[in-house]
Scaffold this motif. Structure first.
Motif, short mmCIF file in Angstrom:
data_model
loop_
_atom_site.label_atom_id
_atom_site.label_comp_id
_atom_site.label_asym_id
_atom_site.label_seq_id
_atom_site.Cartn_x
_atom_site.Cartn_y
_atom_site.Cartn_z
N PHE A 172 -63.44 16.94 21.55
CA PHE A 172 -63.47 17.49 22.83
C PHE A 172 -64.87 18.29 22.95
O PHE A 172 -64.95 19.15 24.10
N PHE A 173 -65.53 18.33 22.31
CA PHE A 173 -66.89 19.11 22.29
C PHE A 173 -67.77 18.63 23.49
O PHE A 173 -68.41 19.52 24.01
N VAL A 174 -67.82 17.30 23.69
CA VAL A 174 -68.83 16.83 24.60
C VAL A 174 -67.78 16.29 25.72
O VAL A 174 -67.14 15.24 25.63
N LYS A 175 -67.98 17.01 27.05
CA LYS A 175 -67.04 16.70 28.03
C LYS A 175 -67.50 15.55 28.91
O LYS A 175 -68.72 15.09 28.81
N GLU A 176 -66.83 14.85 29.16
CA GLU A 176 -67.09 13.45 30.15
C GLU A 176 -67.99 13.64 31.16
O GLU A 176 -68.85 12.75 31.29
N SER A 177 -67.79 14.73 31.81
CA SER A 177 -68.85 15.16 32.92
C SER A 177 -70.40 15.19 32.28
O SER A 177 -71.33 14.95 33.09
N THR A 178 -70.58 15.64 31.11
CA THR A 178 -71.74 15.81 30.29
C THR A 178 -72.50 14.48 30.18
O THR A 178 -73.66 14.27 29.98
N SER A 179 -71.64 13.42 29.84
CA SER A 179 -72.24 12.15 29.45
C SER A 179 -73.08 11.82 30.14
O SER A 179 -74.00 11.13 29.63
N ILE A 180 -73.14 11.66 31.53
CA ILE A 180 -74.04 10.92 32.32
C ILE A 180 -75.24 11.60 32.12
O ILE A 180 -76.42 11.12 32.06
#
Ligand SMILES: [Mg+2]
Ligand SMILES: [Mg+2]
Ligand SMILES: [Mg+2]
Ligand SMILES: [Mg+2]
Ligand SMILES: [Mg+2]
Ligand SMILES: [Mg+2]
Ligand SMILES: [Mg+2]
Ligand SMILES: [Mg+2]
Ligand SMILES: [Mg+2]
Ligand SMILES: [Mg+2]
Ligand SMILES: [Mg+2]
Ligand SMILES: [Mg+2]
Ligand SMILES: [Mg+2]
Ligand SMILES: [Mg+2]
Ligand SMILES: [Mg+2]
Ligand SMILES: [Mg+2]
Ligand SMILES: [Mg+2]
Ligand SMILES: [Mg+2]
Ligand SMILES: [Mg+2]
Ligand SMILES: [Mg+2]
Ligand SMILES: [Mg+2]
Ligand SMILES: [Mg+2]
Ligand SMILES: [Mg+2]
Ligand SMILES: [Mg+2]
Ligand SMILES: [Mg+2]
Ligand SMILES: [Mg+2]
Ligand SMILES: [Mg+2]
Ligand SMILES: [Mg+2]
Ligand SMILES: [Mg+2]
Ligand SMILES: [Mg+2]
Ligand SMILES: [Mg+2]
Lengths: 354, 354, 354, 354, 354
Positions: C244-252
Motif C-alpha cells: 500500500f506504500f505506492v498508490k496506483e495513481s503514482t505508478s504512471i
C-alpha cells in the motif's frame, strides 16, 4: 589441432542418410574390441569382423563394443542395420565435423563429442570425433583413429576397481565422458603453460616468433571453445533424461562432469581474454622497442650532424676566411664542438632519454 | 595470486571419488580446531587428531570444526566416513581448483569458494579454496593454508558479541561467507589503488614497467572475476533454499551478502573496462613519444643537412670556382646559411612543431 | 567525480549491522530539516536535534525529514531505533558505496541511489549517496553533503504548485527520484558537450591533453553507468509494488522516470561507444602526424644526402682528378646537382608526398 | 543529423507535466492540416487555428490532424485539454529527445518515434521527433519541422488508391509508421553508399579526410541505432494490442513493419561492425605507408652515408696520405664506391624492399 | 557477394502489396519448370507460360513449380491470384532484400532465405533470394537468377533414389532447404581455405594486398552471418509447426538441418574471431617490419655519422693543425675510426639488434 572446418567433400543435395565419410581418411583396417561384464563376469575380445559382435547386443551383461575407424562406411552401415540405428545418426557418425550433441531415441541414446589427445612429438593437440550409442545393455563407441583416453577405464573393469563392474551401461557411458572431459583439463594445462611462458617472453624479449605462438594458441582456444561450449547442454540433457537409459544413481556423477565442463569453459574464456590482451601488449612492446631504436638514432644523429656541419664550414676553400689563419682556431673549434655535444647530451638527459 | 589453472596432476580416467590432492602442496601438519557454543555455553579446543572431533557431530550445540590442510587426503577420507559425506564432495574438497558452487544433500549442504588474502611482503594476492559443510548442528570448514579471515568471527563467538551465539549453524555459515566476501572488497581496494597510481603514471611518464603492471592487474582481475561470478548463484541458491538448514531469519543476511557480491562484480567489470582502456592509452602515449622523438630528429636533421651541403659545395677543389676568390664570399655564405636555418625554423613553427 | 571504489576502511568480519561509516568524512554538523504538509497545511522547520523530528512519525500529514550528514552514526542509530529500521538498512545508509537498490519491508520501503551535482569551480561531477525511507505517512531522506537537487520540490510544496500537496508520501518519493534522475540529464549534457568539443579537437589538432581528457571522460561514463544501470530495476520494482506504500495513481509517474532512466542508459552506451572510437581515432591521428613528420625528414634527407655526397667527391684531395681542372667543372657539377634534386622532387610528387 | 543528446534546457525538479519545450526551436508559425475521410467521403483543409479542428474529434470519419511545430506549447496544451490527453504525454510531445515508445491509455494510444530525412544540400541526415495519437476515430500527428515522408499517403487517400480509404485510423497509423520506417532504408542506402566509397578510398589512397568520414559515419550509425532499437518493441506491442484501437486486419501489416525494423537493425549492426573494422584498417594502412616512407629514407641514407664517409676520408688534409699520390687513386675509389652501392642494393633486394 | 544492402529503389510510402521489384534486374525471360510426382508417377515439363502450371495446383501428386526471375512482377502477380497468396507475401518475393523468415498462413507456409553459389571465374560468392511456398500438395520455389543447388534433388526424384518419391511436399521442402544449407558449408570451406592461406601469408610476408583480402573476407563473413543467423529460427518454427503442412516424419529431418545451421553459425563466429585477430596481427607484423627497417637505418647511420665527423675534422683547412703534420696521423686516424665502428657494433650486438 584440427582445422576449424574440414575442407572435405560434403556433397550438396545428396539424400539424407547416404553414408559418405567426411573427415581425415585413415588408411588402417578398422579395429573392433568387445568387453562384456557384470559384477561377477568379465570377457574381453578383439573381433575379426563385426558379425562376431552381434550376439552381445542381447546379452544381459554390459557389452562395450569399441570401433576404431569410422571411415569404413560399410562397417558402420552393418552396425546400423543390426543394432537398429537411424540413418541420420549413422550419417553423423561418419561426418566427423559434428557439433557435440545428444539425441534421444526409443531404443538408444546417441552422443557425439570430441576427444583430445596431445601428440608430444609434433607438439600439437589431436582432435578426434567420438560417437557413443547407449542401449539398454550395450554401449557402442566409435572413434576415428587408434589410441584413446579409455585405458584407465578398461583397467578398472578388468581389475573390478571402483563401482564400475556393479553398474550398468549408463555408468560406463558416464565413465567414458568423464575421461574425455578430464583430457580437456590436460589440454588446458598444456595451453596454460604455453601462455605463462609466452607471457614472460612477451615482456622480456618479444620476437615475431612470440607473435606467431600467441596467434596459434588463440586459434587453438577458439577451436576448443567450439568443442566444449555445446557439451554443457549435452551433459545437462543426459542428466535430466527421464528415460530408463540413465539411472538416477548415475545422475549425480553426470552433475560432476557438468561442473567440470563449466570449469573448462571458465578457463577457456579467461584464456581468450588473456591472449587478446597479449596481442595488444605485443603491439605496445613493439612500439616501445621502436622508441628505443629511434632514441639511439636521434641521439647520435643530433649530436654529430651539427658537429659535422661545423667541420664542414672550416673545410671550405674560401680565400678569405680569417679563422683559418688564427693560431688558436683549431683548439677553439674543438672547444665549440665539445660544448655543442655537451649541451645536446644535457638536453637528452632532461628529456630522460639517457 | 594463483594461476588461472593449476598445472597439477589431474589423472585422466581415475574412478570418481578417488582422493588425489590437486593444488599447492603444503608441507605443514594439518591443524584441527573446534569451537562448540550456544547462547550460554562456549568451548574451544585444538584437536590432536580428527577422532577427538567426532563427538561434536551429535552435540546439540553449534560445533564449528575447522581443518587446515586439505592435502592430507587420509584425514579428509576419515571425516567423510564419519560425517557421511559423499565421495564426490570429498574429491571436490581436495581438488582445489573448484569453481564456487553449492550442493544440497539430505543431511548437509556443501559450499565451496575462494578466500583471498593479501601477502604484504610479496605484494601479491593469495587465493585459497575454502569448503564448508553445513550440517544440522555442525559446520566443518576446510582450508588449504594457515591463516584466514575468520578471526573476528571467533572473537564475536568468544565474547558473545552480536547475535551469533544465539543463532544456529546457518548463521555461522553466513558469517564465514560474509567475512570472505568482505575480503574481496579489501582486494578490490588494493587493485583500485594500483589502478589509480598507474593511471597517473600512464599519462605522465609511462615506462615498459607501467605496461607490465597494467597487464599483471588485468590478469588478476580476470582471475578475480572467475572466483566471484559463480558466487552470486551460490548465495542466491542458499537464500532460496527450502530445506531446514537455512532458517528464514538468516535469509535477509544472505540477501545482504548477495548485494555485496553484485557490488564486487560491478567493480570488477569497471576495472576490466578501465584496464583495457589503459592498454589502448599506453599505445597512444607511446606513439606520442615517438612523434616527439621524431620531431627532434627531423628538426635537427632538416636544418643542418642543407647547411652541410652548402659547406660541402665550397669545400670542393675545382680550380675555377669564382665564389672562392670573392672577398665577401665567406660572410655571404654565412648569411645564406643563417637564412636557410631561419626559414626552416619558421616552417617548423608554422607546423607547430616548436 | 568519485572514485570507482571507496578506498575506505571496510572492516572484514564485523558483525552485520555494526554502524561504521564508510565514505567521505564530512566535518560539518548534521543538518535536519522537516517539512510537514497536506493539501491545506504546511509547516517547515530546521530541527536542532533528531528528537524534535520524532513526533512527525505519527502525524497524519506527509512528513519529509531530510538528514544531511550520514557519517554521524549515532544520529543514524537513533533514527533507526525510533522509526523501526532494520540494522542492515542502517548499515547500508552509512556505507556510502551502495549499489542502487530498493528493499521492501513491512513498515517501510528502503531506496538507495546516487545524486549527481556539478561543481562549476572544480569542473568535476560530485556524486553523493542518497537513501530514502518511504513510510506510511513520512519520508526520510539521507544525504552525505549539503546541497541537493530538491529545492524546486521544496518550492512546489511551499507554493502548493502542481499536484504535490494533494498527494501522499509516495508521490513525494517520486518527486525526489525524478529530480535526481533529471540531474543525470544535466550531467550527460555536460559530458556530451565535452565530447563534442574533444571530437573537433581530435581531428584538428590533437595533443596529449586531448588523450587525457578522453580517458577522463571515459572513466566518468563508466562510473555513471555503474550508478544508472541498477536504477532501472529499482524504479521497475517500485512501480510493480503491490504494497500500500505506492498508490496506483503514482505508478504512471514512476513509469515516466523509468523512461528517463532508459534514455539515460541509451545515451551512456552511445557515449561509451563514441569514446572508445575516439581513443582508436587518436592513435590513427598520431600515426598520420608521424607520417607527416617522416615525410618532411625523408624529403629533405633524400634530396640533400646525394648532393652532399657529390660535393664530397669533389672535395677529395687526389692529385689526379681530371674534372677538377676542367674549366666548366664547377657549373657542370651544379647542373648535375640540380638535376638530381629535380628528379627526387618529381619522384616525391609521383608518390603524392608533396 | 541530430546530436546524441539535446544540449537543451531540461529543468531539474519541475513539476511533471509542466510544458517546457526541449529541442530545436523553430521560428515558423505552427501549421495545422486536417484530412477527413471514409470510403466515400474526402475533405482536406488547412486550419487557421486549432479550434477549427475540434469538431473532427467526434466525426464518424477517420480524421487525420497533422501539427507542424511542437514548440508552440500553448497549442499543444489546448489540444491536450480538448482531446483529453494526459499531461505526461503532452510533456513527451514537447520534449523532443524521447526514446521511441508506445503507451496505451483508455481513450487513445500514444506513439513517439524519429522521422529521418536527407538534406541534399547540407549532405546530412535530419532527425525529427514525430508523435502520433491514435484515437477511436481520429489520428493526431505532431512534427517538429515542415516537410515529412507522408505525401504518398496523402495522395493515396486523395486518389482513393489501395485499401486506405476503406480502413480505420489504425490503418492510417500503420501507413504513417510504414512510411517512416521506409525512410530508414533510404538513410541506410545513403550510409551504405558512403561506406562502399570510403572502403575503396581506404585501401587505395587514405587521407586524414577518410578517417574523419569514417568517424562521422560511425557516429551517425550509433545515433540511428538509438532510434531504431526501441522501435522493435513499439511495433511488437501495437501488434499484440488487445484494445479495440488496432483491428486484427491491421495486425498483419504491423508484422510487415516489424520485419522491416529487424532488417534495418541487422543492417545497422553490420555497418557498425564494418566501420569498426575500417578504423582498425586505417591504422594498418597508415603503418604500411610509414613503412614505405621509411624504406625510401633508409635505402637512400644507407647507400649514400657510407659513400660520403669514403669521400670524407680522401678529403682529409693529412700530409702523408699515400693513396692521394697514386695515379689510379681516383678511379679506384670510384670503383670502391660503386661496389659498396651495388652491395647495398643487392642487400635491399634480398630484403624485398626494392 | 551481394552488398550488405541493395542500393535499389525502395519507394517510401507506397501502398503495401504494391509489387515493385527491388534487387538485381535480370534481363532474361522468366523460366518456369514443373515436376509432378508420387511414388509411381513422374512428369517433368518446362512451361511456356504460367497458365500451363495452374492445373498442377489441384493434382493429388506432389507438384514442384520452380520460377526463375522474380523481377517479372506480372508473373508473380498472376501466381498470387491463382494460388491465393497474400499481397504482402508477393511483395516479399519481389523485394529481394528480405531477412530469412517463415510465415504460416491457412492454406500455405511461406519461407524465404538466401541461396549461395560460388562463381569460380570471378572468384566471388553469389547470393540470391529463394522463396518457397509450401501448399497442401504443391511447392512453388522462386529464384532470382538461373542456376541453383537443386539438381541433385531433381535427379533423386527422376531416378526415384532415396525416400523422396514416397514422401509429400513437406519432404521436398526439407530437401530444398537441406541443399541450400549444404551449400553454406561449401562457402565456409572456400572462406576457410582463404583464411588458412592468408594466415600463412600474414606471418611470412604480409603485403597491403593481404590486408585487403582479410578485410574482404571479413565483410563476406559479416554478410553470411546476416543470412544464417535468422535461419535457425526459421527451421525451428517449421519443426515445431502444428499445422498439417509438416508431417511428423519430416520433423527429424528438419532437426538435422537445424544441427547443420548451428554448425554453420559456430564456424562463422570462429571465422569472425580469427579474422579480427588477423587484423590486429597485421598491425603488429607491420610494426615488426618497421622495427627491422629502423634498425638497419640506425645501425648504418650511427656507425658512419661519427666516422664522417672525424673525417670532416681532418678535412678542415686551419693553418695550425698539428695532427696533419704527423707522420702517423693518417694510420692513427684509421685506427681510431675502426675502433669507433667496432665499439658501435659491439653495442648493437649487446642490444641484440645484430
Ligand atoms: Mg544434405
Ligand atoms: Mg546430421
Ligand atoms: Mg576431427
Ligand atoms: Mg581414438
Ligand atoms: Mg584490441
Ligand atoms: Mg575424473
Ligand atoms: Mg571428477
Ligand atoms: Mg567434482
Ligand atoms: Mg587455489
Ligand atoms: Mg587459510
Ligand atoms: Mg548491506
Ligand atoms: Mg561484514
Ligand atoms: Mg555485510
Ligand atoms: Mg555493507
Ligand atoms: Mg559517494
Ligand atoms: Mg547533498
Ligand atoms: Mg515522459
Ligand atoms: Mg580498441
Ligand atoms: Mg522532471
Ligand atoms: Mg519527468
Ligand atoms: Mg520528460
Ligand atoms: Mg516534419
Ligand atoms: Mg516496403
Ligand atoms: Mg581491434
Ligand atoms: Mg512501405
Ligand atoms: Mg512493406
Ligand atoms: Mg514484407
Ligand atoms: Mg538461382
Ligand atoms: Mg548434409
Ligand atoms: Mg545431414
Ligand atoms: Mg604504430
Amino acid at each position: 589441432m584440427g582445422k576449424i572446418i574440414h575442407t572435405g567433400s560434403r556433397k550438396v543435395g545428396v539424400a539424407p542418410g547416404t553414408l559418405i565419410h567426411i573427415g581425415k581418411k585413415q588408411l588402417t583396417e578398422p579395429k573392433i574390441t568387445v568387453i562384456d561384464y557384470n559384477a561377477d563376469h568379465f570377457q574381453e575380445m578383439v573381433a575379426e569382423n563385426i558379425e562376431e559382435a552381434y550376439p552381445f547386443k542381447d546379452s544381459e551383461n554390459v557389452s562395450w563394443i569399441n570401433i576404431h575407424g569410422v571411415h569404413h562406411v560399410d562397417l558402420i552401415e552393418k552396425i546400423g542395420t543390426n543394432f537398429g540405428i537411424h540413418p541420420l545418426v549413422l550419417e553423423d557418425i561418419v561426418h566427423t565435423d559434428q557439433r557435440p550433441k545428444v539425441e534421444f531415441f526409443d531404443s538408444y541414446i546417441y552422443i557425439v563429442l570430441k576427444m583430445l589427445q596431445y601428440d608430444k612429438e609434433k607438439e600439437e593437440i589431436i582432435a578426434e570425433q567420438v560417437s557413443i550409442i547407449l542401449g539398454s545393455n550395450f554401449v557402442i563407441s566409435f572413434q576415428e583413429i587408434l589410441g584413446d583416453t579409455f585405458d584407465p577405464i578398461r583397467d578398472r573393469i578388468r581389475t573390478s576397481k571402483g563401482r564400475i563392474r556393479k553398474q550398468g551401461p549408463d555408468y560406463l557411458t558416464y565413465a567414458l565422458l568423464d575421461s574425455i572431459v578430464d583430457s580437456y583439463f590436460v589440454m588446458l594445462e598444456i595451453i596454460g603453460e604455453n601462455i605463462e611462458s609466452l607471457d614472460d617472453e612477451l615482456l622480456d624479449s618479444p620476437t615475431p616468433k612470440t607473435l606467431e605462438s600467441i596467434h596459434r594458441l588463440k586459434k587453438e582456444v577458439i577451436l576448443l571453445r567450439k568443442f566444449v561450449w555445446p557439451l554443457r547442454e549435452v551433459v545437462n540433457s543426459l542428466q535430466r533424461d527421464e528415460s530408463f537409459f540413465v539411472k538416477e544413481s548415475t545422475s549425480i556423477f553426470l552433475k560432476d562432469i557438468y561442473d567440470h565442463i563449466i570449469q573448462v569453459m571458465d578457463t577457456i574464456e579467461s584464456y581468450r581474454d588473456i591472449l587478446s590482451t597479449m596481442l595488444d601488449l605485443y603491439l605496445s612492446t613493439a612500439s616501445n622497442k621502436m622508441n628505443e631504436i629511434m632514441k639511439v638514432l636521434t641521439i647520435i644523429a643530433t649530436i654529430f650532424i651539427p658537429l659535422t656541419f661545423i667541420a664542414g664550414i672550416y673545410g671550405m676553400n674560401f680565400e678569405y676566411m680569417p679563422e683559418l689563419k688564427w693560431h688558436l682556431g683549431y683548439p677553439v673549434i674543438w672547444a665549440l664542438m665539445i660544448t655543442v655535444a655537451l649541451v645536446m647530451l644535457a638536453y637528452f638527459r632532461k628529456l630522460k632519454w639517457i
